[in-house]
Design a protein around this motif. Structure first.
Motif: not given
Lengths: 201, 114
Positions: A111, A127, A134, B34, B37, B40-41, B44, B47, B93, B95-98, B100
């Protein structure tokens, strides 16, 4: 333990008749000889729905203005989220055929659109897709503003959301019917077979 | 089953967050869609940071006292701890970017030796 066999019959191309054959013919006309995916062989049990869904997929991937690479990257990410190993191999293979590197595919699986050769608009839409998937109700006017300022049109919002819908729908279908990966896929097939074997040991 | 370490029990929670690793605790419940959900974020993002970042989860339905103590008002809530101190929290929720963007400044900050 799911076993290796699909939960419904997947009729071979050579044995298809009637509406099922029409569906398979459509697939081969668009994708090439022998490239009737197992997912659409399952749809062959209800050919009208198969034909409608293939048309939907064809419109999504061949029309519109967003790149196929973006849509396949989103679907690869969704396949990871939905634990659909077949779908990871399928969409990873599609990305390979579009010229994506293994590093870019790995980034989609984690992602991380920043590591994919995308335009700023594509990164923002990746994004947006992850956030919408989500929790659709968590999308804010600020999320929309960011995409708008990078040039996203109304049609492109629809296009990316339909990518999310389609990816999720196919992942559910493949998972719930235990549909295995196609012989013609090229991406991460060793990983796919290892996971399948581990799940069934 | 997410696979993250379960720190629902107060004693376990206290011990884990007091450790030297940057620790994220996901406060969730079984019925929170949620929350699932997010998994997985979080995977990731975790990792590559296995030796410097610990991700755990606590079920607020099973330990309401812990949820009250930490003032958990909505699910999912993520709280980041370092040596027992709260370093930040996020609700809803992510995201992976949020994630990171949230973690990186602290993980790469001067007070993080890892």
């Amino acid at each position: 333990m799911q076993g290796f066999e699909p939960f419904i019959e997947l009729v071979d191309v050579n044995d298809a008749t009637g509406d099922r054959k029409s569906l398979y013919d459509d697939l081969e006309r668009v994708r090439g000889k022998g490239r009737v995916s197992n997912l659409f062989k399952a749809y062959g049990a209800f050919p009208e729905l198969g034909i409608a869904n293939f048309k939907r997929l064809t419109v999504l991937l061949s029309r519109g203005t967003l790149s196929e690479k973006l849509k396949e990257a989103v679907m690869t990410a969704l396949a990871v989220i939905n634990h659909c190993d077949y779908c990871v191999s399928f969409h990873g293979s599609q990305l390979q055929s579009l010229g994506s590197s293994d590093q870019e595919i790995a980034a989609a699986r984690e992602f991380d659109a920043e590591q994919i050769e995308f335009s700023p608009k594509e990164k923002a839409l990746f994004e947006y897709a992850m956030k919408a998937n989500g929790d659709a109700h968590s999308i804010t006017p600020e999320d929309i503003r960011i995409c708008r300022e990078l040039g996203t049109t109304d049609a492109e919002f629809v296009e990316i959301l339909e990518t999310v819908n389609t990816g999720n729908a196919f992942n559910t279908f493949a998972g719930a019917l235990n549909i295995g990966a196609d012989d013609f896929l090229t991406y991460a097939m060793d990983e796919y077979h290892e996971k399948k074997a581990a799940a069934n040991s | 089953m997410s696979g993250f370490q379960d720190v629902t029990q107060t004693q376990v929670f206290n011990k884990v967050i007091a450790g030297p690793l940057l620790t994220i605790v996901k406060f969730q419940s079984e019925l929170c869609v949620i929350c699932r959900k997010l998994d997985p974020m979080l995977y990731a993002v975790g990792k590559g940071f296995e030796t410097s970042l610990l991700i755990c989860e606590a079920d607020v339905e099973e330990n309401t006292a812990l949820a009250d103590r930490l003032n958990i008002r909505s699910l999912p809530t993520l709280i980041m701890f370092k040596s027992g101190a709260e370093k930040g929290r996020l609700q809803g929720f992510q995201t992976a970017r949020m994630l990171r963007n949230w973690i990186s400044p602290i993980l790469n900050g001067p007070d993080n030796e890892y």
